[in-house]
Design a protein around this motif. Structure first.
Motif, PDB file in Angstrom:
ATOM      1  N   ASP A   3       0.422  -0.667   0.119  1.00 36.77           N
ATOM      2  CA  ASP A   3       0.115  -0.205   0.046  1.00 36.77           C
ATOM      3  C   ASP A   3       0.947   1.623  -0.266  1.00 36.77           C
ATOM      4  OD1 ASP A   3      -2.329  -0.736  -0.336  1.00 36.77           O
ATOM      5  OD2 ASP A   3      -3.226  -0.818   2.071  1.00 36.77           O
ATOM      6  N   ASP A   4       2.722   1.166  -0.131  1.00 32.67           N
ATOM      7  CA  ASP A   4       2.925   2.097   0.493  1.00 32.67           C
ATOM      8  C   ASP A   4       3.556   3.391  -1.573  1.00 32.67           C
ATOM      9  OD1 ASP A   4       3.101   2.037   2.485  1.00 32.67           O
ATOM     10  OD2 ASP A   4       5.250   0.309   2.359  1.00 32.67           O
ATOM     11  N   LEU A   5       2.855   3.920  -1.751  1.00 31.52           N
ATOM     12  CA  LEU A   5       2.948   4.410  -2.375  1.00 31.52           C
ATOM     13  C   LEU A   5       4.483   5.579  -2.838  1.00 31.52           C
ATOM     14  CD1 LEU A   5       1.225   5.736  -5.614  1.00 31.52           C
ATOM     15  CD2 LEU A   5       1.836   7.820  -4.133  1.00 31.52           C
ATOM     16  N   VAL A   6       5.008   5.932  -2.073  1.00 28.34           N
ATOM     17  CA  VAL A   6       6.374   6.149  -1.980  1.00 28.34           C
ATOM     18  C   VAL A   6       7.501   5.907  -0.636  1.00 28.34           C
ATOM     19  CG1 VAL A   6       7.794   8.459  -2.058  1.00 28.34           C
ATOM     20  CG2 VAL A   6       5.545   8.621  -2.835  1.00 28.34           C
ATOM     21  N   VAL A   7       8.353   5.148  -1.183  1.00 30.50           N
ATOM     22  CA  VAL A   7       9.273   4.378  -0.678  1.00 30.50           C
ATOM     23  C   VAL A   7      10.729   5.268  -1.196  1.00 30.50           C
ATOM     24  CG1 VAL A   7      10.097   2.288   0.018  1.00 30.50           C
ATOM     25  CG2 VAL A   7       7.658   2.885  -0.967  1.00 30.50           C
ATOM     26  N   ILE A  32       5.015   6.752   2.605  1.00 29.84           N
ATOM     27  CA  ILE A  32       4.044   7.199   1.991  1.00 29.84           C
ATOM     28  C   ILE A  32       3.171   6.381   1.580  1.00 29.84           C
ATOM     29  CG2 ILE A  32       2.750   9.208   1.649  1.00 29.84           C
ATOM     30  CD1 ILE A  32       5.454  11.046   1.094  1.00 29.84           C
ATOM     31  N   ALA A  33       2.258   6.145   2.524  1.00 32.23           N
ATOM     32  CA  ALA A  33       1.500   5.500   1.566  1.00 32.23           C
ATOM     33  C   ALA A  33       0.019   5.583   0.919  1.00 32.23           C
ATOM     34  CB  ALA A  33       0.330   4.966   2.872  1.00 32.23           C
ATOM     35  N   ASN A  34      -0.577   5.291   0.404  1.00 33.01           N
ATOM     36  CA  ASN A  34      -1.153   5.386  -0.558  1.00 33.01           C
ATOM     37  C   ASN A  34      -2.215   6.046   0.052  1.00 33.01           C
ATOM     38  OD1 ASN A  34      -2.069   5.670  -3.581  1.00 33.01           O
ATOM     39  ND2 ASN A  34      -1.665   3.595  -4.010  1.00 33.01           N
ATOM     40  N   GLY A  35      -3.137   7.095  -0.735  1.00 36.07           N
ATOM     41  CA  GLY A  35      -4.397   7.581  -0.425  1.00 36.07           C
ATOM     42  C   GLY A  35      -4.012   8.394   1.566  1.00 36.07           C
ATOM     43  N   ASP A  36      -2.611   8.749   1.466  1.00 34.26           N
ATOM     44  CA  ASP A  36      -2.246  10.277   2.409  1.00 34.26           C
ATOM     45  C   ASP A  36      -2.561  11.039   2.343  1.00 34.26           C
ATOM     46  OD1 ASP A  36      -1.456  10.792   5.637  1.00 34.26           O
ATOM     47  OD2 ASP A  36       0.832   9.573   4.497  1.00 34.26           O
TER      48      ASP A  36
END
Ligand SMILES: Nc1ncnc2c1ncn2[C@@H]1O[C@H](COP(=O)(O)OP(=O)(O)OP(=O)(O)O)[C@@H](O)[C@H]1O
Ligand SMILES: [Mg+2]
Lengths: 229, 382
Positions: A3-7, A32-36
């Motif tokens: 579910d992490d969009l950004v790593v 950063i998680a997706n939808g954060d």
């Protein structure tokens, strides 16, 4: 896929200033998680804009790796990054950065010029984006005919028109009064909640940060653990 | 071209500046058009000259005449297909300022060596039949408002006729055209026999000979053979190709072609500086905007093309209008009554090529600057 969009892993960014090397970001890790909706705070010069530029593929890290969605940004060429940005990232700046020679509608259509859409489709999409930000009645206005808050709404419409997953905002309310700033922040919040956009927002304003789901603090190129500061 | 709207709008960012730039490009290419046409006047005569025609003159001076017996001897030289002759009449019509060429010629021979001159058959017949008649070029008829059948008095500053007068009366038997639109037809052709019998002195002489030969490759050899025939006679000759003849004639004007070329080059570079400066100013002012385009996903190449398109468009607009007006003035209105003052396809093509070249040259450095722009540098300057 997680579910992490950004790593971000072990990111450093060094600038060459004359003969001196200045390390602006130090071995920084961030997920950063997706939808954060993440607010990024910190003193001037702490590296917030630098971090945002890396997330958006405007700049490359000196070392470390950045993954956004499926894209490994640190491995991509600048032209590949251009193409990637056009569909995956929406930028919102403090000073709106609209083209003064184009109407609101045409400013919003700009990113769509890079797609295969025809003029009619572009106009439709831009009209939808303008209505999302509540400016359908200002489509034919030039930036100089709009208030600061309206200009920023047009900039937001331009950022979302190609339906990117990630919105990067660098002090989006820095130039606006409290009331207008709140309107813009509510709009960003709505985009996060209703349209599921992941948002990273740099701000100096702790009231603005309250609209976000999380707040991270940056200092001298490192991120403080959450909750601190 | 979906970027056109963006290009167009960006151009009008500073309206006055863009209009001034377009105007200067317009003036430059108007000048280019007019000077190219003028250049045709001077180089045109050479271009018109036929490599398969020779001209035989008196060796010492073009003013001296040659014996008419030379005609037959020239015709007997191998390689000579036809020969004609011409003599200066040296006159004017009504006013000494109305100067144009009048030659006394043998009608059939002359039209034979100049097949590009065309005249209706009945008018040609009339000329051949009527001794005191002349044919005149279309340009002259238009200038003086003559028509076929008019009788016109010509004043000769050289030739007195047998009745002691310098005024010769001619009837216009016909009007001729030239198949080459660049050739002047400001010319009157008089019957030699009538002229020769009528003049009070100089009978039996001819001004020069025009010779059609079998092949341009033999020109030097045939010219040499002709001149050898008359060597060591009281009237030695000098035979050269028509082109060389035209050149020596044009030599009188100095090297105008070179001067025109130099002026055009100066104009061209001035225009490059003016519009190059405008473009780089316009790029400098727009650095943040160009950076935003790149942020949105426009590639370096896209941005380069947009700036190049702007500069090329300014040139196309100004240059197109300038060249267009030149074409209108020169070719359509024929506003300048000079022989060969004409813009041919080659001149127009050159103009268009220069317009595009100028657009690219003026835009390339600003465009490269825009291409190299890095987003973070540019945005931090905002
Ligand atoms: N292009 C550059 N070349 C050299 N140094 C730079 C460059 N960009 C940023 N820096 C330096 O990196 C450091 C961090 O800059 P950055 O813009 O990321 O700070 P910031 O946290 O966004 O500050 P602010 O709140 O004032 O916007 C600063 O010390 C800045 O001087
Ligand atoms: Mg900053």
């Amino acid at each position: 896929m997680s579910d992490d969009l950004v790593v971000l892993k072990d990111i450093s960014r060094t600038y060459q200033k004359g003969k001196e090397k200045v390390e602006v970001l130090h071995q920084l890790d961030l997920t950063i998680a997706n939808g954060d909706f993440l607010a990024l705070m910190g003193p001037s010069g702490s590296g917030k804009t630098t971090l945002l530029n890396l997330l958006g593929g405007l700049d490359q890290p000196t070392s470390g790796s950045i993954r956004v969605g499926d894209a490994e940004l640190h491995k991509m060429s600048s032209s590949a990054l251009s193409k990637w940005r056009s569909t995956n990232i929406g930028f919102i700046f403090q000073f709106y950065n609209l083209l003064p020679v184009l109407t609101a509608q045409k400013n919003v259509e700009l990113p769509l010029l890079l797609t295969r859409m025809n003029g009619r489709e572009r106009a439709n999409r831009a009209a939808i984006a303008l209505s999302i930000v509540g400016l359908e009645d200002r489509a034919k206005h030039y930036p100089r005919e709009l208030s600061g808050g309206q200009e920023q709404r047009v900039a937001i419409a331009r950022a979302i028109v190609s339906d990117p997953n990630l919105l990067l905002c660098d002090e989006p309310t820095g130039d606006l009064d409290r009331e207008t700033a709140d309107e813009i922040l509510r709009l960003l919040q709505a985009l996060n909640k209703e349209h599921n956009k992941t948002i990273v927002m740099v701000t100096h304003d702790s009231q603005a940060a309250e609209y976000a789901r999380h707040t991270l603090h940056m200092d001298k190129g490192t991120l403080a653990p959450e909750g601190a500061g | 071209m979906k970027y056109f709207y963006l290009v167009w709008k960006s151009l009008w960012r500073k309206k006055v500046r863009t209009i001034l730039t377009i105007l200067s490009v317009f003036v430059a290419f108007l000048l280019f058009g007019l000077l190219s046409a003028l250049n045709q006047v001077f180089s045109g005569a050479e271009d018109l000259a036929d490599a398969r025609r020779l001209v035989t003159l008196d060796k010492i001076s073009i003013i001296n005449s040659l014996p008419s017996s030379y005609l037959a001897r020239i015709e007997s030289v191998p390689g000579v297909e036809r020969a004609a002759h011409a003599s200066w009449f040296g006159g004017y019509y009504q006013d000494p300022r109305n100067q144009f060429a009048q030659f006394a010629v043998d009608p059939a021979r002359y039209l034979d060596v100049y097949p590009e001159l065309t005249i209706p058959d009945d008018q040609r017949e009339k000329w051949l039949r009527t001794r005191d008649s002349v044919i005149v070029g279309r340009d002259l008829v238009e200038e003086f408002g003559w028509s076929v059948g008019d009788r016109i008095p010509m004043y000769s500053s050289i030739w007195t006729n047998t009745s002691g007068s310098q005024v010769w009366d001619f009837e216009i038997a016909g009007v001729f055209d030239s198949e080459d639109p660049r050739a002047s037809t400001q010319m009157m052709l008089i019957q030699y026999d009538y002229f020769d019998e009528g003049r009070a002195f100089g009978q039996g002489t001819m001004g020069w000979f025009i010779i059609a030969i079998d092949s341009a490759g033999n020109a030097a050899q045939i010219a040499n053979a002709i001149d050898t025939q008359f060597a060591n006679s009281p009237n030695e000759t000098k035979t050269s190709t028509e082109a060389a003849f035209a050149e020596s004639f044009i030599g009188q004007y100095g090297n105008i072609g070179l001067i025109i070329t130099l002026i055009l080059t100066a104009v061209f570079f001035t225009i490059l500086l003016v519009s190059g400066n405008t473009m780089s100013q316009s790029v400098r002012e727009r650095i943040p905007e160009l950076a935003v385009l790149k942020t949105l996903g426009f590639t370096d190449g896209n941005v380069l093309s947009i700036v190049l398109a702007e500069s090329t468009f300014v040139m196309l607009l100004g240059g197109g209008l300038g060249l267009g007006l030149a074409l209108l003035v020169v070719n359509v209105l024929g506003a300048v009554p000079l022989p060969g003052f004409y813009l041919d396809a080659a001149a127009v093509t050159n103009g268009v090529v220069y317009i595009v070249l100028a657009g690219v040259a003026a835009g390339i450095f600003p465009a490269l600057q825009a291409k190299r722009l890095t987003i973070i540098d540019a945005l931090s300057r905002a």
